[in-house]
Scaffold this motif. Structure first.
Motif, PDB file in Angstrom:
ATOM      1  N   LEU A 115      -4.654  34.488  19.478  1.00 34.98           N
ATOM      2  CA  LEU A 115      -5.340  34.719  20.754  1.00 34.98           C
ATOM      3  C   LEU A 115      -5.497  36.223  21.023  1.00 34.98           C
ATOM      4  CD1 LEU A 115      -6.553  33.506  23.325  1.00 34.98           C
ATOM      5  CD2 LEU A 115      -4.263  33.555  24.351  1.00 34.98           C
ATOM      6  N   THR A 116      -4.444  36.976  20.744  1.00 40.34           N
ATOM      7  CA  THR A 116      -4.525  38.437  20.938  1.00 40.34           C
ATOM      8  C   THR A 116      -5.652  39.011  20.079  1.00 40.34           C
ATOM      9  OG1 THR A 116      -2.149  38.484  21.253  1.00 40.34           O
ATOM     10  CG2 THR A 116      -3.196  40.598  20.764  1.00 40.34           C
ATOM     11  N   LEU A 117      -5.664  38.611  18.803  1.00 44.44           N
ATOM     12  CA  LEU A 117      -6.646  39.205  17.883  1.00 44.44           C
ATOM     13  C   LEU A 117      -8.057  38.696  18.130  1.00 44.44           C
ATOM     14  CD1 LEU A 117      -4.530  39.374  14.609  1.00 44.44           C
ATOM     15  CD2 LEU A 117      -4.966  41.161  16.301  1.00 44.44           C
ATOM     16  N   SER A 118      -8.198  37.449  18.561  1.00 47.67           N
ATOM     17  CA  SER A 118      -9.562  36.967  18.847  1.00 47.67           C
ATOM     18  C   SER A 118     -10.079  37.621  20.120  1.00 47.67           C
ATOM     19  CB  SER A 118      -9.619  35.447  18.935  1.00 47.67           C
ATOM     20  OG  SER A 118      -8.904  35.005  20.052  1.00 47.67           O
ATOM     21  N   THR A 119      -9.201  37.833  21.104  1.00 51.33           N
ATOM     22  CA  THR A 119      -9.648  38.483  22.344  1.00 51.33           C
ATOM     23  C   THR A 119     -10.096  39.913  22.048  1.00 51.33           C
ATOM     24  OG1 THR A 119      -8.002  37.183  23.523  1.00 51.33           O
ATOM     25  CG2 THR A 119      -8.962  39.030  24.731  1.00 51.33           C
ATOM     26  N   LEU A 120      -9.294  40.629  21.263  1.00 49.86           N
ATOM     27  CA  LEU A 120      -9.629  42.034  20.991  1.00 49.86           C
ATOM     28  C   LEU A 120     -10.851  42.163  20.072  1.00 49.86           C
ATOM     29  CD1 LEU A 120      -6.041  43.486  20.537  1.00 49.86           C
ATOM     30  CD2 LEU A 120      -7.593  43.875  22.450  1.00 49.86           C
ATOM     31  N   HIS A 176      -3.776  47.059  17.747  1.00 45.39           N
ATOM     32  CA  HIS A 176      -4.275  48.413  17.921  1.00 45.39           C
ATOM     33  C   HIS A 176      -5.353  48.726  16.870  1.00 45.39           C
ATOM     34  CE1 HIS A 176      -4.400  52.430  19.280  1.00 45.39           C
ATOM     35  NE2 HIS A 176      -3.701  52.970  18.312  1.00 45.39           N
ATOM     36  N   LEU A 177      -5.112  48.236  15.659  1.00 43.20           N
ATOM     37  CA  LEU A 177      -6.062  48.463  14.565  1.00 43.20           C
ATOM     38  C   LEU A 177      -7.432  47.862  14.910  1.00 43.20           C
ATOM     39  CD1 LEU A 177      -6.189  49.670  11.728  1.00 43.20           C
ATOM     40  CD2 LEU A 177      -5.282  47.533  10.832  1.00 43.20           C
ATOM     41  N   VAL A 178      -7.421  46.644  15.437  1.00 41.99           N
ATOM     42  CA  VAL A 178      -8.683  46.005  15.832  1.00 41.99           C
ATOM     43  C   VAL A 178      -9.370  46.846  16.908  1.00 41.99           C
ATOM     44  CG1 VAL A 178      -9.726  43.972  16.942  1.00 41.99           C
ATOM     45  CG2 VAL A 178      -7.952  43.672  15.205  1.00 41.99           C
ATOM     46  N   ARG A 179      -8.601  47.307  17.881  1.00 45.55           N
ATOM     47  CA  ARG A 179      -9.158  48.134  18.968  1.00 45.55           C
ATOM     48  C   ARG A 179      -9.852  49.382  18.397  1.00 45.55           C
ATOM     49  NH1 ARG A 179     -11.105  48.442  22.523  1.00 45.55           N
ATOM     50  NH2 ARG A 179     -10.225  50.169  23.689  1.00 45.55           N
ATOM     51  N   LEU A 180      -9.164  50.023  17.429  1.00 45.28           N
ATOM     52  CA  LEU A 180      -9.731  51.254  16.853  1.00 45.28           C
ATOM     53  C   LEU A 180     -11.024  50.978  16.085  1.00 45.28           C
ATOM     54  CD1 LEU A 180      -6.519  53.081  15.563  1.00 45.28           C
ATOM     55  CD2 LEU A 180      -7.854  53.608  17.607  1.00 45.28           C
ATOM     56  N   CYS A 181     -11.053  49.844  15.382  1.00 41.48           N
ATOM     57  CA  CYS A 181     -12.280  49.482  14.636  1.00 41.48           C
ATOM     58  C   CYS A 181     -13.422  49.267  15.628  1.00 41.48           C
ATOM     59  CB  CYS A 181     -12.082  48.193  13.834  1.00 41.48           C
ATOM     60  SG  CYS A 181     -10.941  48.364  12.463  1.00 41.48           S
ATOM     61  N   ILE A 182     -13.133  48.563  16.717  1.00 40.30           N
ATOM     62  CA  ILE A 182     -14.172  48.268  17.725  1.00 40.30           C
ATOM     63  C   ILE A 182     -14.632  49.588  18.363  1.00 40.30           C
ATOM     64  CG2 ILE A 182     -14.597  47.146  19.983  1.00 40.30           C
ATOM     65  CD1 ILE A 182     -14.270  44.954  18.009  1.00 40.30           C
ATOM     66  N   LYS A 183     -13.662  50.459  18.659  1.00 42.52           N
ATOM     67  CA  LYS A 183     -14.000  51.752  19.264  1.00 42.52           C
ATOM     68  C   LYS A 183     -14.903  52.579  18.345  1.00 42.52           C
ATOM     69  CE  LYS A 183     -11.350  55.116  21.453  1.00 42.52           C
ATOM     70  NZ  LYS A 183     -10.030  55.688  21.699  1.00 42.52           N
ATOM     71  N   ALA A 184     -14.690  52.429  17.025  1.00 42.01           N
ATOM     72  CA  ALA A 184     -15.526  53.169  16.058  1.00 42.01           C
ATOM     73  C   ALA A 184     -16.914  52.544  15.931  1.00 42.01           C
ATOM     74  CB  ALA A 184     -14.835  53.202  14.696  1.00 42.01           C
ATOM     75  N   GLY A 185     -17.138  51.411  16.601  1.00 44.71           N
ATOM     76  CA  GLY A 185     -18.470  50.798  16.592  1.00 44.71           C
ATOM     77  C   GLY A 185     -18.629  49.685  15.570  1.00 44.71           C
ATOM     78  N   ALA A 186     -17.486  49.229  14.983  1.00 43.11           N
ATOM     79  CA  ALA A 186     -17.576  48.179  13.957  1.00 43.11           C
ATOM     80  C   ALA A 186     -17.541  46.784  14.596  1.00 43.11           C
ATOM     81  CB  ALA A 186     -16.413  48.326  12.976  1.00 43.11           C
TER      82      ALA A 186
END
Ligand code: CTP
Length: 403
Positions: free
Chosen positions: A51-56, A24-34
């Motif tokens: 695999l989960t973290l590389s995909t996200l 979820h943390l990775v998703r939020l960072c990506i959503k913030a544009g990082a």
């Protein structure tokens, strides 16, 4: 817009049950544009898969010093990873990893990256309540903070053991909010108002013709972007330009003529903290503008011109709290002419372009500048992209500007 937009985040994941929240943390960072890259300790893979973290994160996950395939052994360069990042976030940070971080122990890739990282490091501890309260953990946290790392405190709540108490990793939303607030507080131009003029001006001869110049506006737009990234509220007053800008802190006002630019600038100048005149303003405008299209006729067509008002010189005359920066485009006796303009227009700093330098000036994507301040300190820069030039101009301003 989040301050994390465009930032490169290195997420370090260690072996605690809270590692499952890093998806979820990775998703939020990506959503913030990082941009996100993940480094995992080997044991953390028992809690969440690479695999989960590389995909996200849309990037390969790093966890070992080198990777073997049939032909090669590929080294994961921990120094490069550390240099790539604008910030490193270790979440969850276990008692074991924190203890190793305090002593400089490097027995996995994550610890090597941590030790070589030059960027700010945030850590979000996660463990059971008794481990969290143990004096050795308290000592680790104190030491890590004293090294300049930023603690994201653990929360109280239900723990994986079934016990209730302090030690739960801060929720991903809280971690993001914490980092954003921390970074915003450190922005050097937060709360400041910056005015930038950009682009050419067009001086109408008749409804279809004008006198203009080749300025693209790019330098002024890069300056506006940089000022906003430093936290300033930016007013960008631009003549006709095809440049685009989208930043929540930038307000763009489009003008056409020197007179319109003058009026827009001076309507707002009083409340401005830093003003940069990057526009290539026409020095002359037709004395008369025909209301109808001028017809072709025999012989020459003289057009009488009158001087425009100097927008920058007027800012110099009315200067109070403002830090005032002008540009000078010269072809000969550059330094001398630029110094003359600096004094005449009552500037704090002038950015000089010489037309004798290849790649400098107002039409292309690069620029070569020399900065002169009112104390006559001269700093010369090499040919660079206009984005890099904007960064240099602001670092020179920040060295001199004291609110
Ligand atoms: N400038 C301005 N308004 C004008 C003319 C110029 O604000 N009407 C600003 C430009 O944005 C730039 C600086 O003044 O920051 C230098 O402009 P320049 O035209 O080179 O200076 P001048 O004083 O007009 O000198 P000269 O034309 O003799 O080089």
């Amino acid at each position: 817009m989040s301050v994390l937009k465009g930032k490169k985040i290195l997420l370090g994941v260690t072996a605690g049950i809270a590692a499952y929240k890093t998806a979820h943390l990775v998703r939020l960072c990506i959503k913030a544009g990082a941009d996100v890259q993940v480094v995992m300790t080997p044991a953390s893979k028992d809690f969440i898969t690479p695999l989960t973290l590389s995909t996200l994160s849309k990037n390969p996950v790093h966890s070992v010093f080198y990777e073997k395939n049939e032909e090669n052994e590929l080294w994961n360069n921990h120094v490069d990873l550390g240099l790539w990042a604008d910030l490193m976030l270790i979440a969850p940070a276990t008692a074991n990893t924190m203890s190793k971080m305090t002593n400089g122990t490097v027995d996995n890739l994550l610890l090597a990256v941590y030790l070589s990282a030059k960027c700010p490091v945030y850590f979000a501890p996660a463990m059971d309540l008794d481990m969290y309260k143990h004096p050795s953990t308290t000592q680790s946290i104190e030491k890590l903070t004293s090294y300049g790392n930023q603690l994201i405190p653990a929360a109280s709540g239900e723990l994986a053991s079934g016990l209730v108490g302090e030690g739960r990793m801060a929720e991903p939303e809280e971690i993001i909010r914490f980092i954003e607030a921390d970074m915003e507080g450190k922005l050097p131009l937060k709360g400041k108002k910056v005015l930038i003029t950009a682009g050419p001006t067009y001086e109408a001869i008749d409804p279809v013709r004008f006198i203009g110049n080749h300025s693209s506006g790019k330098m002024g737009f890069e300056l506006a972007r940089k000022a906003a990234n430093l936290g300033a509220e930016v007013l960008l007053i631009s003549g006709p330009s095809s440049q685009q800008i989208s930043h929540s802190l930038v307000k763009r006002i489009d003008v056409v003529s020197a007179e319109q630019m003058y009026n827009e600038v001076h309507a707002r100048y009083q409340e401005i903290d830093i003003a940069i005149a990057a526009a290539a303003v026409a020095d002359y405008t037709p004395l008369r503008t025909s209301d109808t299209k001028i017809k072709k006729q025999e012989g020459n067509l003289p057009i009488e011109l009158k001087a425009t008002k100097d927008i920058l010189a007027a800012m110099g005359t009315h200067k109070e709290q403002q830090f005032l920066v002008g540009f000078a485009l010269e072809t000969n006796n550059e330094i001398e002419h630029a110094k003359g303009k600096l004094a005449r227009k009552n500037l704090d700093m002038i950015v000089l372009n010489s037309l004798r330098d290849k790649g400098a000036g107002f039409a292309g994507d690069t620029n070569k500048i020399t900065i002169i301040d009112k104390g006559n300190t001269i700093s010369e820069y090499p040919l660079q992209s206009k984005e890099a030039v904007a960064s240099n101009i602001f670092s020179e301003i920040l060295k001199r500007y004291h609110a």
